[in-house]
Design an enzyme around this catalytic site. Sequence first.
Site, PDB file in Angstrom:
ATOM      1  N   ASP A 209      36.342  39.369  36.671  1.00 17.85           N
ATOM      2  CA  ASP A 209      35.380  38.279  36.858  1.00 17.85           C
ATOM      3  C   ASP A 209      36.038  37.184  37.680  1.00 17.85           C
ATOM      4  O   ASP A 209      37.222  37.246  38.002  1.00 17.85           O
ATOM      5  CB  ASP A 209      34.945  37.719  35.495  1.00 17.85           C
ATOM      6  CG  ASP A 209      36.126  37.196  34.701  1.00 17.85           C
ATOM      7  OD1 ASP A 209      36.464  36.017  34.871  1.00 17.85           O
ATOM      8  OD2 ASP A 209      36.732  37.980  33.924  1.00 17.85           O
ATOM      9  N   ASP A 211      36.291  33.992  36.596  1.00 15.38           N
ATOM     10  CA  ASP A 211      36.452  32.891  35.662  1.00 15.38           C
ATOM     11  C   ASP A 211      35.207  32.009  35.772  1.00 15.38           C
ATOM     12  O   ASP A 211      34.104  32.532  35.899  1.00 15.38           O
ATOM     13  CB  ASP A 211      37.757  32.134  35.945  1.00 15.38           C
ATOM     14  CG  ASP A 211      38.273  31.401  34.706  1.00 15.38           C
ATOM     15  OD1 ASP A 211      38.450  32.063  33.669  1.00 15.38           O
ATOM     16  OD2 ASP A 211      38.498  30.194  34.771  1.00 15.38           O
TER      17      ASP A 211
END
Length: 290
Positions: A209, A211
């Site tokens: 991802d 973040d």
Amino acid sequence: MARKLGILGGSGLYEIEGLQGAAWTEVETPWGKPSDAFFTGSLNGLDLVFLPRHGSGHVHAPGDVPYRANIDAMKRLGVTDILSISACGSFREEMAPGDFVAIDQFIDRTVGRPSSFFGSGCVAHVSMAHPTCPRLARAAVAAAREAGATVHEGGTYLAMEGPQFSSLAESRMYRESWGADIIGMTNMPEAKLAREAEICFLTLAMVTDYDSWHPDHGSVDIREILATLAANAGHAKGTVAAMPGLLDHETPCPHGCDRALEHAIMTKPAARDPALLAKLSAVAGRVLEA
């Protein structure tokens, strides 16, 4: 000394396939019980030891992983090299979900985790200027690319305490002010302890991802992380399978990882605590018994 590869599997990597002579081995340590039993065997001529860092069923939170027991047990099993495969968030657009990053630096923001085997009664200071092993990194990068992964060579891993993900303010600070590239919760104190145990160490981060800093992605979504982990599992397993053909099986580490304690112990022999010395028998026996 023949190399023996240890694999620390994090979220997304819970097993290693294709080991010859495979067996689960329990290891007792003076630092407590490791995360789980160790899966040992041989893969294409290379002895291999696998440990699921969070335990079977993912029962250990990042702050509760028995890091000292895990590394001590790896040393007792004869491991010379540790490949830590870990799910991480990215602070860089180019380090996209699904990519791998071979980490070469760390920023440690963990708190309350025992980060050393040494202490009162036997003090030691090892260098962490270059915390990962370039020789091991070259092999892992080549193996990951052979497995079909997109790999970035070099990156700074910020180790946060967790188990919560970052706030937006923290994410922006780590990315913009501190220059971190990747964020995770488990590779500290692993890297420090591996250095004290004189084991070559490398983090191969699997990006899941962006973040929370990314304007198009917002907050971290655990469902998306799990989907990315599932998609990356094949690359992770393929990386491990390719390592035997790429890792030098016999040569001592040219970067000195296996001699990190050479001049690190400060406490004079007569002042060393016998009880602590007994606990250090595996990780530091080479220098303590010299």
